[in-house]
Design a protein around this motif. Structure first.
Motif, mmCIF file in Angstrom:
data_model
loop_
_atom_site.group_PDB
_atom_site.id
_atom_site.type_symbol
_atom_site.label_atom_id
_atom_site.label_comp_id
_atom_site.label_asym_id
_atom_site.label_seq_id
_atom_site.Cartn_x
_atom_site.Cartn_y
_atom_site.Cartn_z
ATOM 1 N N GLU A 41 -14.533 -19.762 10.509
ATOM 2 C CA GLU A 41 -15.702 -19.162 11.152
ATOM 3 C C GLU A 41 -15.382 -17.883 11.918
ATOM 4 O OE1 GLU A 41 -18.687 -20.162 10.510
ATOM 5 O OE2 GLU A 41 -17.954 -21.826 9.287
ATOM 6 N N ALA A 42 -14.135 -17.740 12.362
ATOM 7 C CA ALA A 42 -13.747 -16.528 13.094
ATOM 8 C C ALA A 42 -13.258 -15.433 12.159
ATOM 9 C CB ALA A 42 -12.662 -16.861 14.119
ATOM 10 N N GLY A 43 -13.272 -15.703 10.846
ATOM 11 C CA GLY A 43 -12.849 -14.687 9.887
ATOM 12 C C GLY A 43 -11.349 -14.517 9.804
ATOM 13 N N LEU A 44 -10.598 -15.541 10.219
ATOM 14 C CA LEU A 44 -9.145 -15.452 10.261
ATOM 15 C C LEU A 44 -8.470 -16.175 9.093
ATOM 16 C CD1 LEU A 44 -8.811 -16.068 14.090
ATOM 17 C CD2 LEU A 44 -8.247 -13.938 12.915
ATOM 18 N N ALA A 45 -9.234 -16.530 8.071
ATOM 19 C CA ALA A 45 -8.688 -17.288 6.936
ATOM 20 C C ALA A 45 -8.073 -16.354 5.894
ATOM 21 C CB ALA A 45 -9.780 -18.146 6.314
ATOM 22 N N TYR A 46 -7.130 -15.546 6.312
ATOM 23 C CA TYR A 46 -6.421 -14.663 5.382
ATOM 24 C C TYR A 46 -5.029 -14.407 5.940
ATOM 25 C CZ TYR A 46 -7.353 -10.849 8.678
ATOM 26 O OH TYR A 46 -7.407 -10.056 9.801
ATOM 27 N N SER A 47 -4.188 -13.842 5.129
ATOM 28 C CA SER A 47 -2.861 -13.459 5.587
ATOM 29 C C SER A 47 -2.698 -11.958 5.420
ATOM 30 C CB SER A 47 -1.772 -14.203 4.797
ATOM 31 O OG SER A 47 -1.867 -13.906 3.417
ATOM 32 N N VAL A 48 -1.744 -11.399 6.127
ATOM 33 C CA VAL A 48 -1.430 -9.979 6.006
ATOM 34 C C VAL A 48 -0.193 -9.851 5.133
ATOM 35 C CG1 VAL A 48 -0.741 -7.892 7.237
ATOM 36 C CG2 VAL A 48 -2.486 -9.399 8.217
ATOM 37 N N GLU A 49 -0.360 -9.190 4.001
ATOM 38 C CA GLU A 49 0.720 -9.033 3.035
ATOM 39 C C GLU A 49 1.283 -7.614 3.108
ATOM 40 O OE1 GLU A 49 1.674 -11.667 1.473
ATOM 41 O OE2 GLU A 49 -0.032 -12.922 2.071
ATOM 42 N N ARG A 50 2.408 -7.409 2.458
ATOM 43 C CA ARG A 50 3.020 -6.080 2.471
ATOM 44 C C ARG A 50 3.545 -5.725 1.085
ATOM 45 N NH1 ARG A 50 6.657 -6.764 7.246
ATOM 46 N NH2 ARG A 50 7.023 -4.541 6.976
ATOM 47 N N THR A 51 3.559 -4.448 0.797
ATOM 48 C CA THR A 51 4.080 -3.951 -0.475
ATOM 49 C C THR A 51 4.660 -2.563 -0.225
ATOM 50 O OG1 THR A 51 3.528 -3.597 -2.810
ATOM 51 C CG2 THR A 51 1.915 -2.843 -1.196
ATOM 52 N N PRO A 52 5.664 -2.149 -0.982
ATOM 53 C CA PRO A 52 6.259 -0.818 -0.770
ATOM 54 C C PRO A 52 5.241 0.304 -0.975
ATOM 55 C CG PRO A 52 7.689 -2.176 -2.132
ATOM 56 C CD PRO A 52 6.386 -2.909 -2.026
ATOM 57 N N VAL A 53 5.426 1.379 -0.234
ATOM 58 C CA VAL A 53 4.605 2.570 -0.423
ATOM 59 C C VAL A 53 5.061 3.261 -1.709
ATOM 60 C CG1 VAL A 53 4.008 4.845 0.464
ATOM 61 C CG2 VAL A 53 4.195 2.911 2.033
ATOM 62 N N LEU A 54 4.138 3.483 -2.616
ATOM 63 C CA LEU A 54 4.449 4.156 -3.882
ATOM 64 C C LEU A 54 3.823 5.545 -3.907
ATOM 65 C CD1 LEU A 54 3.817 1.217 -6.389
ATOM 66 C CD2 LEU A 54 5.976 1.871 -5.287
ATOM 67 N N PHE A 55 4.494 6.468 -4.557
ATOM 68 C CA PHE A 55 3.929 7.811 -4.690
ATOM 69 C C PHE A 55 4.330 8.388 -6.039
ATOM 70 C CE2 PHE A 55 8.149 8.426 -3.048
ATOM 71 C CZ PHE A 55 8.598 9.642 -3.568
ATOM 72 N N GLN A 56 3.557 9.364 -6.465
ATOM 73 C CA GLN A 56 3.792 9.992 -7.760
ATOM 74 C C GLN A 56 4.462 11.344 -7.539
ATOM 75 O OE1 GLN A 56 0.309 11.159 -10.138
ATOM 76 N NE2 GLN A 56 1.242 10.081 -11.871
ATOM 77 N N ARG A 57 5.610 11.524 -8.153
ATOM 78 C CA ARG A 57 6.331 12.770 -7.974
ATOM 79 C C ARG A 57 6.577 13.415 -9.343
ATOM 80 N NH1 ARG A 57 11.851 12.909 -4.647
ATOM 81 N NH2 ARG A 57 12.603 11.616 -6.385
ATOM 82 N N ALA A 58 6.290 14.692 -9.438
ATOM 83 C CA ALA A 58 6.485 15.420 -10.701
ATOM 84 C C ALA A 58 7.790 16.200 -10.642
ATOM 85 C CB ALA A 58 5.326 16.363 -10.935
ATOM 86 N N HIS A 59 8.616 16.051 -11.658
ATOM 87 C CA HIS A 59 9.854 16.819 -11.764
ATOM 88 C C HIS A 59 9.643 17.967 -12.741
ATOM 89 C CE1 HIS A 59 12.448 13.947 -9.625
ATOM 90 N NE2 HIS A 59 11.650 13.024 -10.137
ATOM 91 N N ALA A 60 10.286 19.062 -12.475
ATOM 92 C CA ALA A 60 10.156 20.228 -13.369
ATOM 93 C C ALA A 60 10.570 19.859 -14.788
ATOM 94 C CB ALA A 60 11.015 21.381 -12.848
ATOM 95 N N GLY A 61 9.678 20.075 -15.717
ATOM 96 C CA GLY A 61 9.970 19.831 -17.111
ATOM 97 C C GLY A 61 9.975 18.365 -17.501
ATOM 98 N N ALA A 62 9.529 17.479 -16.596
ATOM 99 C CA ALA A 62 9.505 16.041 -16.906
ATOM 100 C C ALA A 62 8.137 15.480 -16.560
ATOM 101 C CB ALA A 62 10.592 15.308 -16.126
#
Length: 352
Positions: A41-62
């Protein structure tokens, strides 16, 4: 505070027992409801999860590729999938369920009952409030009740905080049951094994140990009784308008930031000063109960201002009054009115 209450699941994430909060949101529960009911009823029926921060990086010519950012994780809710923040990988999470379990253990000790719990700021903060007793009057019918508050964050804006706090029934003003630095942050006493303190802050780089925190808080009636004795003495200390003027001026000067090379502004010309004096003069909630000429009335003028008027929005006001600059201002006022009581001979200097 109403705007801070999480509604991302389609239901206001707050549950309470007794009278409905002023904002009329949330689910009313019967006193003694089990923790599973509170969690749902208090809205606390969940957990806090974690995952690595991902990013997209472009390499020259790749071609582009996805990489993980070293040392950083995203915290997110298990129920809605909403991202809460980016934190360091050593950030220790106190789960919503752990907050409820903390109060469940208090209830097992006897004399404590969970009264309010919920989720704020779309899940970035969770909190609970347990009543220690039915309270007692400071003067006449001006009743104050003692509570234990536990709150934590998932965005790095605050440590996990557990503290005693009092609530003045007539206006719901709050004041941490602490004097001096005990309520402002971790002190040397806080670090001493077995020390009894009024406020415990656990940084997110440390593991939260509910049992150790309960022991540090010293869940005993003596903390409340000592506070009540001081408050009753304050109600007997007369304060003149001139004393109130000096008190409010010094209080505001203590938090006034003055840019280098510029003259100190006259705080008596500020809106805050004028409002504080009006509140002391009889405009505060509950003035008919505490009068307009005592150190207790002076303190209540400050708590009324911080809890109900200071700040631009309900959201910022509530966060400041409980965990930020507003709490600090109230604690400064508490120390200052006790100094007045010492000068008046109502309180010994050793008690400060």
């Amino acid at each position: 505070m109403a705007h801070m209450i999480d509604t991302s699941t389609g239901q206001a994430a707050i549950a309470y027992v007794g009278d409905a909060p002023w904002h009329k949101l949330g689910q009313r529960l019967t006193r003694g409801a089990d923790l599973d009911t509170w969690r749902r009823e208090a809205g606390l029926a969940y957990s806090v999860e974690r995952t690595p921060v991902l990013f997209q990086r472009a390499h020259a010519g790749a071609s582009d590729r996805i990489e993980a950012m070293a040392g950083r994780d995203v915290l997110y809710r298990s129920d809605t999938g909403a991202a809460l923040s980016v934190v360091a990988t050593d950030y220790r999470v106190v789960q919503p369920g752990e907050v409820l379990e903390f109060f469940g253990k208090l209830a097992d000790l006897g004399g404590f009952s969970l009264e309010t719990a919920g989720v704020l700021a779309e899940g970035r903060r969770v909190w609970g409030l347990a009543k220690v007793s039915d309270g007692a009057p400071v003067i006449g019918h001006d009743v104050v009740r003692p509570y234990v508050l536990l709150a934590t964050s998932y965005d790095g804006t605050m440590a996990t905080v557990a503290k005693f706090t009092t609530v003045r029934v007539v206006c719901h003003n709050t004041l941490t049951m602490a004097a001096g630095a005990a309520g402002m942050g971790q002190t040397e006493a806080d670090k001493t094994e077995g020390a009894v303190v009024q406020c415990v802050r656990v940084p997110h780089v440390q593991k939260f140990d509910g049992e150790a925190v309960r022991q540090q808080l010293g869940i005993v009636a003596s903390v409340w009784e000592r506070w009540l004795v001081d408050a009753r003495l304050l109600a007997e200390v007369p304060v003149s308008e001139a004393q109130a003027d000096n008190f409010m001026t010094d209080l505001l000067l203590s938090i006034q930031a003055t840019p280098k090379g510029k003259a100190v502004r006259d705080v008596r010309a500020s809106r805050g000063y004028k409002r504080l004096m009006d509140l002391f003069g009889g405009e505060q909630i509950g003035a008919d109960l505490c009068g307009t000429s005592s150190a207790w009335a002076l303190l209540n003028a400050v708590t009324d201002y911080v809890d109900h008027e200071r700040g631009r929005t309900d959201d910022t006001r509530m966060a400041s009054a409980w965990f930020g600059a507003g709490e600090g201002l109230k604690l400064r006022a508490w120390d200052a009115v006790r100094e007045l009581a010492v000068k008046a001979g109502a309180l010994s200097e050793a008690a400060i």
